[in-house]
Design a protein around this motif. Structure first.
Motif, PDB file in Angstrom:
ATOM      1  N   SER A   1     -26.624 -35.548 -36.297  1.00  0.00           N
ATOM      2  CA  SER A   1     -26.609 -36.713 -35.402  1.00  0.00           C
ATOM      3  C   SER A   1     -25.590 -37.755 -35.856  1.00  0.00           C
ATOM      4  O   SER A   1     -24.870 -38.328 -35.032  1.00  0.00           O
ATOM      5  CB  SER A   1     -28.008 -37.322 -35.316  1.00  0.00           C
TER       6      SER A   1
ATOM      7  N   ASN B   1     -33.338 -39.388 -34.771  1.00  0.00           N
ATOM      8  CA  ASN B   1     -33.477 -39.818 -36.168  1.00  0.00           C
ATOM      9  C   ASN B   1     -34.835 -40.448 -36.435  1.00  0.00           C
ATOM     10  O   ASN B   1     -35.412 -40.284 -37.514  1.00  0.00           O
ATOM     11  CB  ASN B   1     -32.369 -40.819 -36.523  1.00  0.00           C
TER      12      ASN B   1
ATOM     13  N   ALA C   1     -29.113 -39.970 -30.570  1.00  0.00           N
ATOM     14  CA  ALA C   1     -29.106 -39.853 -32.028  1.00  0.00           C
ATOM     15  C   ALA C   1     -30.158 -40.759 -32.655  1.00  0.00           C
ATOM     16  O   ALA C   1     -30.848 -40.371 -33.612  1.00  0.00           O
ATOM     17  CB  ALA C   1     -27.719 -40.198 -32.567  1.00  0.00           C
TER      18      ALA C   1
END
Length: 462
Positions: A228, A215, A211
């Motif tokens: 996420s 990101n 995640a």
């Protein structure tokens, strides 16, 4: 660059993730509290209670820190208490994930010493837990000084390796202790719970790293930002539910149903361990006459007398000594060739009667208490001998004299007499009388009939 609720928070999926994590937290609290509320079980004062309590506290911190540091909720303006370093560094790190993982390491450490080394841990849990938490506190302090987080509470790539390394080292420590006890035949799923926790821990770190990378690389894709963080919070909810376990700290409590209508399947540790005739009084047990002039330790070997004596002692608010005798007697039924069950029972007795502040702490000398607490073999058949001798002398001095003149003894004598009479009657009516054989044979016997199978060729009218 992503915009809207992907950056500011408040997307529908965010509220779904919050609902899932809230349910996880409620279930976690129910698993900790309901056994005490439903079945009125006395709360222990040792690590068996406070370590699971700290786990729940750490789980709450972890979920709340993720919630507030990754913009799940939409705020009109930013407040001072929304600081990234407060939530993403301190609460999520040392007092969230770090504390949660440290509790499991402490439990595995206890199991290793108790079942492998066969002695109580040399370091108390309230000392061991802060020690293994020190690297997390040091790491959080270092990050707070260097301030590597941006306005979205994300750190640079150069920080990802040391942070993940700290998480990984803690998991390796947990794997090490778990691997060291894998050969023990646990009776309350302790090993299974530890392996499940390790699996979910490793998965959680994998999800967290994935995640983070997504990101950072694709911060312009709105749906990826939302998905996420949704996955991150849901995974954290699964983590706290899986990592929490009572089997390591309070094995007997972990077997209790949370439904009020269901009876306690295992009221005592003896029953849970399958000790023969534990807590049972069979109706066919022989009834022996009780002679008050006999030694108390000999009389207590009779189960019916022991239960009557326990009831009397409980009525005098002095039942802990007799309960201790009863459970040590149960321990003696476990074969020496079964050290695991003996250790379970010995640990239970120590937690309940020997440790300072125990729910039914017995009044024994400091020497006997230390002899038990510092033993090098929890499966030793003579572990409680000195303490038991002291308590028998104490019972002879205090309880026994009053018992012989109590209503409990009179009731016991009456029940013993009734059972003895019933037993004699059963013996009299239980003879297997053979049917009387007639001395008259053949046709002279009016009751004599012979039955022959069909087709035998015999005609009774010939």
């Amino acid at each position: 660059m992503a915009g809207g609720c992907a950056v500011e928070g408040g997307c529908p999926s965010d509220y779904i993730a919050i609902a899932i994590s809230t349910i996880s937290m409620i279930l976690l609290l129910s698993r900790l509290i309901l056994p005490f509320v439903v079945h009125k079980i006395p709360r222990s004062k040792g690590s068996g209670f406070w370590i699971p309590t700290v786990q729940v506290f750490a789980s709450f911190n972890l979920l709340l820190s993720i919630l507030l540091s990754i913009n799940f909720l939409k705020f009109k303006k930013r407040h001072w208490w929304q600081s990234c370093y407060l939530w993403a560094v301190w609460i999520e790190g040392p007092f969230g994930f770090g504390l949660l993982l440290s509790c499991r390491i402490a439990q595995a450490f206890q199991l290793y010493y108790i079942f492998v080394k066969r002695c109580l841990p040399p370091i108390r849990s309230y000392v061991f837990l802060p020690l293994i938490l020190l690297p997390w506190i040091a790491g959080a302090a270092f990050m707070h000084i260097r301030k590597p987080l941006n306005y979205r509470c994300h750190m640079g790539f150069q920080w990802i390796i040391p942070v993940v390394s700290l998480h990984t080292l803690s998991i390796i420590a947990l794997v090490g202790f778990t691997g060291a006890i894998r050969h023990i035949d646990f009776r309350f799923d302790e090993l299974r719970d530890l392996w499940h926790g390790i699996l979910v821990l490793a998965s959680s770190i994998g999800v967290w790293v994935a995640a983070y990378i997504l990101n950072e690389i694709h911060d312009d894709i709105s749906w990826l930002q939302v998905a996420s963080r949704f996955l991150l919070l849901v995974m954290a909810g699964i983590l706290v539910s899986t990592l929490f376990s009572l089997s390591s700290s309070q094995p007997l409590l972990s077997q209790i149903s949370l439904r009020r209508r269901e009876p306690l399947e295992f009221e005592t540790m003896g029953k849970a361990l399958g000790i023969p005739d534990s807590g049972l009084l069979l109706q066919l047990e022989p009834t022996a006459a009780i002679n008050p002039s006999e030694p108390l330790d000999k009389l207590l070997l009779d189960k019916r007398f022991r239960q009557s004596f326990i009831a009397f002692a409980d009525s005098c608010l002095a039942g802990e000594n007799v309960h201790f005798y009863d459970e040590v007697h149960e321990l003696g039924k476990i074969p020496l060739e079964d050290p695991v069950r003996r250790i379970y029972m010995a640990r239970h007795i120590i937690e309940k009667y020997i440790k300072a502040g125990a729910t039914m702490e017995v009044n024994i000398s400091h020497r006997s208490r230390q002899e038990i607490l510092t033993t090098s073999n929890l499966a030793d058949p003579d572990l409680f001998r000195n303490a038991l001798n002291e308590l028998i002398q104490l019972m002879k001095t205090n309880l026994a004299k009053d018992y012989w003149s109590s209503m409990f003894f009179l009731k016991f004598k009456e029940e013993t007499s009734m059972r003895s009479n019933d037993h004699d009657l059963e013996q009299m009516t239980g003879w297997n009388y053979s049917p009387r054989l007639s001395s008259v044979h053949g046709v002279d016997d009016p009751f004599h009939q012979e039955h022959f199978p069909k087709g035998s060729g015999y005609n009774s009218f010939d």
